[in-house]
Design an enzyme around this catalytic site. Structure first.
Site, mmCIF file in Angstrom:
data_model
loop_
_atom_site.group_PDB
_atom_site.id
_atom_site.type_symbol
_atom_site.label_atom_id
_atom_site.label_comp_id
_atom_site.label_asym_id
_atom_site.label_seq_id
_atom_site.Cartn_x
_atom_site.Cartn_y
_atom_site.Cartn_z
ATOM 1 N N ASP A 54 100.732 74.060 43.514
ATOM 2 C CA ASP A 54 100.095 73.418 44.483
ATOM 3 C C ASP A 54 99.005 72.498 44.015
ATOM 4 O O ASP A 54 97.979 72.084 44.823
ATOM 5 C CB ASP A 54 99.706 74.363 45.586
ATOM 6 C CG ASP A 54 98.407 75.390 45.082
ATOM 7 O OD1 ASP A 54 98.226 75.505 43.702
ATOM 8 O OD2 ASP A 54 97.812 75.707 45.701
ATOM 9 N N SER A 70 91.542 55.944 26.808
ATOM 10 C CA SER A 70 92.391 57.197 26.869
ATOM 11 C C SER A 70 92.458 58.084 28.247
ATOM 12 O O SER A 70 92.920 57.311 29.065
ATOM 13 C CB SER A 70 91.898 57.995 25.573
ATOM 14 O OG SER A 70 93.037 59.084 25.432
ATOM 15 N N HIS A 106 94.827 54.168 18.545
ATOM 16 C CA HIS A 106 94.291 54.688 19.978
ATOM 17 C C HIS A 106 92.798 54.722 20.107
ATOM 18 O O HIS A 106 92.546 54.299 21.221
ATOM 19 C CB HIS A 106 94.553 56.115 19.957
ATOM 20 C CG HIS A 106 94.354 56.617 21.522
ATOM 21 N ND1 HIS A 106 95.167 56.432 22.571
ATOM 22 C CD2 HIS A 106 93.410 57.414 21.900
ATOM 23 C CE1 HIS A 106 94.618 57.092 23.505
ATOM 24 N NE2 HIS A 106 93.557 57.828 23.058
#
Length: 421
Positions: A346, A140, A399
């Site tokens: 940023d 994952s 998953h």
């Protein structure tokens, strides 16, 4: 020591900010694991990169997942507690409360993204392996870390195995959530098809919460929007059944929430053990000079079927919302800092598309076709854009296939990377 494994604990001191190595340091913990009969052999290293963000590495037990036993037939495994988790200078509500200014907490938390984890891993590799590269297994979010690793320090890698975690390397948070809500909707409706009474039960609970002040054992109010976050479980192989049995005992004979239901719901939604999951979730997509700006909350407004009054009531998934940091006790100390992180523009880039396009490290990745958390379309786009990647697309598992499959997923990935499959 667990008799099933030979283990050695390691503690490393690393810079909080790798761009300022002379500044404050933090502790990073990792556990070395080998098969007892092979502990003295010079085996190749496999670094395990746990999913999350904010998840500590698994602890080896006699019931450990089959991938670990498969790995130990050929490798020595390093189970890394990524910074801020487990025994690695853990970030908790208590530690966050020690910061007297939210900007300082936000700055501190900004050093817990994938770029810092990869820099930690490289320091550890050089200490344990010298100049020898190692292999990685990323589950994952561990796959996101893998792509950052390949972007920043490919010389440290011999081969990489990724399970359900190829990120969209240029995808924005807005694109990610625009793709995520329809998948979550479809998964919830599939759950209701399997357990139609649960749709009625959830609506009854939500209607009750809208008119009654019901408290969880820690004092937090249980609201409909917090109730809906239980949908996070639906992307795992046993998620439907876990949620169903939770709801099966949700209401007593008078139609009031049971103590069992309230306790379990609190545990599942409190983020006590992993606040970094909530704090860092959208920062995963922070790059390109734009703020993430609570993208999941913005995207939600574009899907009217997710309105709280809609019927059936749709649960949510791997989304983090600003209200969580005001309404959940374990997240409140992070609230103002989380707002600052959402505004930040940023962020350093986590991926280097040009370097990835020229990648020569063998990468084998399983993409789960119906993955609720990581979009298969984005994963396959990344697989096309990154050189030396071989993919295996399957809907046999959800998953958590690396755990649910026993040794099979890792074994096939190792064969793919080696050209044996």
């Amino acid at each position: 020591m667990n008799p099933a494994y030979a283990t050695v604990d390691h503690v490393f001191t690393v810079p909080l900010d790798h761009s300022a190595p002379a500044g404050p340091g933090i502790q990073v913990f990792a556990r070395e694991v080998a098969a007892p009969g092979r502990a003295g052999e010079a085996l190749p290293w496999l670094l395990y990169l746990q999913g999350g963000p904010g998840g500590k590495s698994p602890r080896p037990t006699a019931g450990s997942p089959g991938w670990l036993d498969r790995a130990l037939t050929t490798h020595r495994v390093l189970l890394l507690d990524q910074r801020g988790t487990g025994r690695s200078s853990p970030v908790t509500a208590r530690s966050a409360s020690r910061f007297t200014r939210p900007d300082r907490l936000a700055t501190y938390l900004s050093h817990f993204r994938a770029d810092s984890v990869v820099a930690d891993a490289e320091l550890i590799r050089r200490e344990l392996c010298g100049d020898e590269p190692w292999e990685t297994l990323g589950q994952s979010y561990g796959g996101f870390l893998t792509l950052t690793y390949l972007s920043r320090a490919p010389e440290g890698l011999r081969a990489c195995y990724v399970t359900g975690g190829l990120p969209g390397i240029t995808a924005t948070a807005d694109e990610v959530y625009a793709r995520t809500y329809p998948r979550v909707r479809d998964r919830v409706l599939e759950f209701y098809d399997r357990y139609p009474d649960d749709a009625t039960r959830l609506r009854r609970i939500a209607d009750l919460l809208a008119t009654t002040d019901i408290r969880l054992p820690d004092g937090d109010r249980l609201t409909t929007r917090r109730l809906r976050t239980l949908g996070l479980a639906l992307g795992m192989g046993d998620g439907f059944e876990r949620l169903h049995w939770l709801l099966d005992e949700a209401l007593d004979e008078r139609g009031e929430p049971t103590a069992t239901f309230l306790h379990q719901t609190m545990s599942l939604t409190a983020f006590t053990d992993n606040p970094l999951f909530a704090v860092l979730q959208e920062t995963l997509y922070g790059q390109g000079g734009k703020p993430t700006g609570w993208a999941a909350a913005r995207a939600l407004t574009g899907f009217p079927e997710f309105a709280e009054e809609a019927d059936p009531l749709l649960l949510t998934g791997e989304m983090i919302y600003p209200w969580m940091f005001r309404e959940i006790a374990g997240l409140r100390p992070f609230a103002d800092a989380a707002d600052l992180l959402a505004e930040r523009t940023d962020w350093p880039s986590l991926y280097d598309p040009a370097r990835l396009a020229a990648n020569r490290v063998p990468v084998a990745a399983v993409v789960y076709h119906d993955d609720m958390y990581v979009d298969a379309g984005l994963s396959l786009r990344t697989a096309r854009d990154v050189a030396s990647v071989r993919t295996w697309v399957t809907n046999e598992w959800e998953h958590d296939g690396i755990t649910a499959s026993g040794p099979r997923v890792l074994a096939r990935l190792m064969d793919l990377a080696a050209g044996r499959a």
